[in-house]
Design a protein around this motif. Structure first.
Motif, PDB file in Angstrom:
ATOM      1  N   GLU A   9       7.864 -11.696  12.154  1.00  0.00           N
ATOM      2  CA  GLU A   9       7.227 -10.831  13.154  1.00  0.00           C
ATOM      3  C   GLU A   9       7.358  -9.362  12.776  1.00  0.00           C
ATOM      4  N   HIS A  10       7.007  -9.028  11.535  1.00  0.00           N
ATOM      5  CA  HIS A  10       7.110  -7.658  11.046  1.00  0.00           C
ATOM      6  C   HIS A  10       5.925  -7.323  10.145  1.00  0.00           C
ATOM      7  N   GLY A  11       5.614  -6.036  10.113  1.00  0.00           N
ATOM      8  CA  GLY A  11       4.710  -5.483   9.120  1.00  0.00           C
ATOM      9  C   GLY A  11       5.467  -4.492   8.261  1.00  0.00           C
ATOM     10  N   LEU A  12       4.884  -4.144   7.127  1.00  0.00           N
ATOM     11  CA  LEU A  12       5.523  -3.241   6.164  1.00  0.00           C
ATOM     12  C   LEU A  12       4.668  -1.997   5.980  1.00  0.00           C
ATOM     13  N   ILE A  13       5.318  -0.838   6.011  1.00  0.00           N
ATOM     14  CA  ILE A  13       4.671   0.420   5.645  1.00  0.00           C
ATOM     15  C   ILE A  13       5.538   1.100   4.593  1.00  0.00           C
ATOM     16  N   GLY A  14       4.971   2.059   3.853  1.00  0.00           N
ATOM     17  CA  GLY A  14       5.761   2.719   2.829  1.00  0.00           C
ATOM     18  C   GLY A  14       4.995   3.843   2.165  1.00  0.00           C
ATOM     19  N   ASP A  15       5.719   4.581   1.316  1.00  0.00           N
ATOM     20  CA  ASP A  15       5.114   5.725   0.619  1.00  0.00           C
ATOM     21  C   ASP A  15       5.329   5.660  -0.894  1.00  0.00           C
ATOM     22  N   LEU A  16       5.606   4.459  -1.420  1.00  0.00           N
ATOM     23  CA  LEU A  16       5.799   4.209  -2.844  1.00  0.00           C
ATOM     24  C   LEU A  16       7.132   4.732  -3.365  1.00  0.00           C
ATOM     25  N   GLN A  17       8.037   5.086  -2.450  1.00  0.00           N
ATOM     26  CA  GLN A  17       9.405   5.415  -2.833  1.00  0.00           C
ATOM     27  C   GLN A  17      10.408   4.731  -1.907  1.00  0.00           C
ATOM     28  N   THR A  18       9.982   4.472  -0.695  1.00  0.00           N
ATOM     29  CA  THR A  18      10.779   3.711   0.252  1.00  0.00           C
ATOM     30  C   THR A  18       9.824   3.022   1.220  1.00  0.00           C
ATOM     31  N   ALA A  19      10.372   2.253   2.150  1.00  0.00           N
ATOM     32  CA  ALA A  19       9.527   1.481   3.053  1.00  0.00           C
ATOM     33  C   ALA A  19      10.261   1.225   4.356  1.00  0.00           C
ATOM     34  N   ALA A  20       9.502   0.803   5.370  1.00  0.00           N
ATOM     35  CA  ALA A  20      10.071   0.476   6.679  1.00  0.00           C
ATOM     36  C   ALA A  20       9.414  -0.787   7.205  1.00  0.00           C
ATOM     37  N   LEU A  21      10.181  -1.553   7.989  1.00  0.00           N
ATOM     38  CA  LEU A  21       9.646  -2.712   8.682  1.00  0.00           C
ATOM     39  C   LEU A  21       9.416  -2.362  10.141  1.00  0.00           C
ATOM     40  N   VAL A  22       8.276  -2.794  10.667  1.00  0.00           N
ATOM     41  CA  VAL A  22       7.911  -2.550  12.057  1.00  0.00           C
ATOM     42  C   VAL A  22       7.682  -3.898  12.727  1.00  0.00           C
ATOM     43  N   ALA A  23       8.480  -4.207  13.753  1.00  0.00           N
ATOM     44  CA  ALA A  23       8.348  -5.478  14.462  1.00  0.00           C
ATOM     45  C   ALA A  23       7.145  -5.433  15.391  1.00  0.00           C
ATOM     46  N   THR A  24       6.702  -6.614  15.817  1.00  0.00           N
ATOM     47  CA  THR A  24       5.525  -6.692  16.674  1.00  0.00           C
ATOM     48  C   THR A  24       5.752  -6.084  18.056  1.00  0.00           C
ATOM     49  N   ILE A 241      -1.696  -4.957  -2.205  1.00  0.00           N
ATOM     50  CA  ILE A 241      -1.192  -3.799  -1.466  1.00  0.00           C
ATOM     51  C   ILE A 241       0.308  -3.938  -1.226  1.00  0.00           C
ATOM     52  N   THR A 242       0.741  -5.157  -0.913  1.00  0.00           N
ATOM     53  CA  THR A 242       2.165  -5.390  -0.662  1.00  0.00           C
ATOM     54  C   THR A 242       2.989  -5.131  -1.919  1.00  0.00           C
ATOM     55  N   ILE A 243       2.497  -5.588  -3.071  1.00  0.00           N
ATOM     56  CA  ILE A 243       3.179  -5.303  -4.337  1.00  0.00           C
ATOM     57  C   ILE A 243       3.237  -3.797  -4.584  1.00  0.00           C
ATOM     58  N   LYS A 244       2.143  -3.121  -4.333  1.00  0.00           N
ATOM     59  CA  LYS A 244       2.117  -1.656  -4.517  1.00  0.00           C
ATOM     60  C   LYS A 244       3.121  -0.986  -3.596  1.00  0.00           C
ATOM     61  N   LEU A 245       3.231  -1.443  -2.350  1.00  0.00           N
ATOM     62  CA  LEU A 245       4.179  -0.863  -1.401  1.00  0.00           C
ATOM     63  C   LEU A 245       5.622  -1.017  -1.864  1.00  0.00           C
ATOM     64  N   MET A 246       5.899  -2.038  -2.683  1.00  0.00           N
ATOM     65  CA  MET A 246       7.264  -2.286  -3.138  1.00  0.00           C
ATOM     66  C   MET A 246       7.532  -1.716  -4.528  1.00  0.00           C
ATOM     67  N   THR A 247       6.627  -0.875  -5.005  1.00  0.00           N
ATOM     68  CA  THR A 247       6.786  -0.247  -6.312  1.00  0.00           C
ATOM     69  C   THR A 247       7.316   1.171  -6.144  1.00  0.00           C
TER      70      THR A 247
END
Length: 627
Positions: A9-24, A241-247
């Motif tokens: 129950e989460h989505g992922l956002i990020g800026d290509l250096q770090t990321a955050a999980l956002v719950a529903t 996109i998910t792979i890119k977010l984790m790079t």
């Protein structure tokens, strides 16, 4: 026990250096800064009471929440429906100069009432340094500063110029609570800035909207470079996109997942930190990204791998590569536990760092060399210094492939002669021989060839189990292992080799359940850890690839389509899937999304090549009871 949202129950956002999980429910419950592998600022995902969070949700307890990404982007929208109206939160992280490491990162949260009216409750509760670092709070009616001796988090209010500020206060814990009372069409929000303290002034709405447009433009522009036009375009695009977010853009390193210590079994001890770059994952990424047309990202990962090989050659050419590194390439991954945190739903210990970094895993050399070989076929050819480092590495493989190791699954039950490790050593030497021949590179070809052929003979003699009529996990067992699904993919056997087809049938009878695939049977092959685990999602996609290669297109397609139903509401996968379909392990996992891409590309190619076979109409489902 405090309530924890399901991992899925989460989505992922990020800026290509770090990321955050956002719950529903609108909670940011995982955010580390300034890098993926930095200590957490919000960590409620691992301890709801002491981990820290950012909450923005309807003040009423009765609401329905939905999530989606803006098309072709990593901008996440969480929508709320209540008896009085409809509202939404738009979360994103602006991407500035992603190739330069920076200590300043922004998380923008826009809040809007779409219909009717809605009151949003806001609770900002950072807990720096995995909840170990004390902080001070200073607040105005426009901004809040949370500050430790090491870092600062500034939260600035976004609102229309004509609107009055919402009611807010600082509580006894130094947290900030507020209410945003909105009518249809009104917009407010928050900008979180980690790094040097920012001015305690309001953040202009026009600036927030400009950042939103720029972020959407970035992702749309990047995704437009994808060459995949196959049957599963939406899922492949989301995986990309998910792979890119984790790079980690400054170095090109890909983290295995942006999270740490999410359990493979709820309540168990298999809780690992995945916020690092595995040589294996980085190597697989090169192939997957090139198959989608993302040559820049593949080249960056290739450079990351090259640098690790260079460093090892300079440090000790007679020693092995480390299996994983931090995103900046450093090798300090000392494992420790956080005893003050409860763990996700009581799953302890909570581990940060990763003690498996010092393990010997021989397969990484084959994966690295396979990616180098694929890269040079796309014009990414190693220069003189690069080839010298590769020679050192392959000389080490030629001299050391016959020793026991820990294996791809990083078991902690002692070293064994793992068949997959031997297989990938064969790949390493084979690809080195091919590159040397194709580009006229100097190398001890006779020795490499002799050792490559010796590995082949040994696998066929000792890796084959006459009792099981299948290739086995290691030489002293008859246990099956789904890592060997890659045998035909790397060219060790043909997809229709009788030994391979017999192995595939044996795996289907023991490791496959309703299309999902286990890594191996831990009860039959003790791995040094207590408890059980779910099916491994990457293994399921590898199974699809193997089926497609063997020409079993009907079964491959149904298996692939079934696996897509196990994705979360946004198309994301964690590492494992449990007995009742729940997602387990670190989330989202890069390796799974890479395997999804490979399976989709391979299956598309086979379906296009054999359209009449794909159109055959016969059942691929098991018979009903009593049939």
């Amino acid at each position: 026990m405090p309530d924890f949202p399901p991992i899925a129950e989460h989505g992922l956002i990020g800026d290509l250096q770090t990321a955050a999980l956002v719950a529903t429910d609108g909670t940011v419950d995982w955010f580390c800064a300034p890098r993926f592998d930095s200590p957490s600022v919000f960590g409620a995902l691992l301890d709801a009471g002491r981990g820290g969070h950012l909450i923005t949700r309807p003040a009423t307890e009765a609401f329905t929440a939905k999530q989606l990404y803006l098309p072709d982007s990593a901008v996440l929208v969480t929508r709320f429906m209540t008896d009085t109206g409809v509202g939404e939160i738009v979360d994103f992280m602006p991407i500035s100069d992603s190739t330069t490491a920076t200590d300043r990162h922004r998380l923008v949260r826009l809040v809007r009432c779409v219909r009717g009216e809605m009151t949003f409750a806001v609770h900002i509760a950072p807990r720096f340094g995995y909840g170990r670092d004390p902080f001070r709070t200073r607040a105005t009616d426009q901004a809040v500063l949370f500050e430790t001796d090491k870092e600062a988090l500034t939260v600035r209010l976004i609102r229309e110029p004509f609107e009055e500020p919402g009611r807010s206060w600082v509580d006894s814990d130094g947290d900030v609570r507020a209410e945003l009372q909105l009518r249809a069409g009104q917009r407010r929000g928050l900008v979180l800035e980690i790094g040097p303290a920012a001015p305690l002034t309001q953040f202009p709405l026009t600036e927030a909207l400009r950042l939103l447009d720029e972020t959407v433009d970035f992702w749309e522009s990047w995704l437009s470079g994808c060459t995949y036009q196959g049957r599963w375009r939406e899922m492949v695009h989301r995986a990309a996109i998910t792979i890119k977010l984790m790079t980690y853009a400054p170095t090109g390193g890909l983290v295995a997942a942006p999270t740490a210590a999410l359990p493979e079994q709820v309540g168990g001890e298999r809780n690992w930190d995945y916020r690092y770059t595995w040589v294996r994952d980085a190597s697989f990424s090169v192939y997957s990204l090139l198959s989608l047309g993302f040559s820049d990202e593949a080249a960056a990962l290739g450079r990351w791998l090259r640098d690790r090989v260079f460093e090892q050659a300079e440090k000790d050419p007679t020693g092995p590569l480390q299996i994983m590194y931090r995103v900046d390439g450093s090798s300090d991954l000392i494992e420790e536990t956080l005893p003050h945190w409860s763990g996700y739903r009581g799953s302890s210990p909570v581990r940060i760092g990763n003690g498996a970094a010092g393990q010997l895993q021989l397969d990484i050399y084959g994966e690295a060399m396979d990616s180098i070989y694929v890269g040079q076929r796309h014009g990414i050819v190693p220069g003189h210094e690069g080839w010298q480092a590769i020679r050192h590495m392959l000389d080490w493989v030629a001299a050391n492939w016959a020793q026991p190791e820990e294996g791809i699954w990083e078991t902690r039950g002692g070293r064994q002669d793992f068949t997959y490790g031997r297989l990938m050593c064969w790949v390493a030497l084979d690809r080195g021989l091919r590159i040397a021949a194709e580009h006229g590179r100097p190398a001890p070809l006779d020795e490499w060839r002799r050792q490559r052929d010796a590995i082949y003979t040994e696998i066929m003699e000792r890796g084959w189990s006459p009792a099981r009529q299948a290739f086995r996990q290691h030489y002293d067992t008859n246990v099956l292992d789904s890592s060997l699904l890659r045998m035909p993919t790397v060219g060790f056997v043909t997809p229709h080799d009788p030994r391979w087809l017999s192995t595939l049938r044996a795996m289907e009878s023991e490791l496959v359940t309703d299309s999902l695939v286990y890594r191996y049977d831990p009860a039959a092959s003790p791995d040094g850890l207590r408890g059980s685990e779910g099916t491994f999602s990457l293994c399921t996609f590898a199974y699809v690839t193997a089926l497609a290669g063997a020409g079993e297109l009907d079964k491959a397609r149904v298996t692939f389509e079934k696996m897509l139903t196990y994705a979360n509401h946004l198309g994301l996968y964690s590492e494992e899937i449990g007995l009742t379909g729940e997602q387990l392990g670190n989330f989202p996992q890069a390796f799974t999304h890479l395997s999804l891409i490979d399976a989709a590309v391979t299956l598309d190619r086979q379906l296009d090549r054999y359209p009449r076979a794909a159109a055959r109409r016969h059942t691929v489902l098991p018979p009903s009871p009593g049939a």
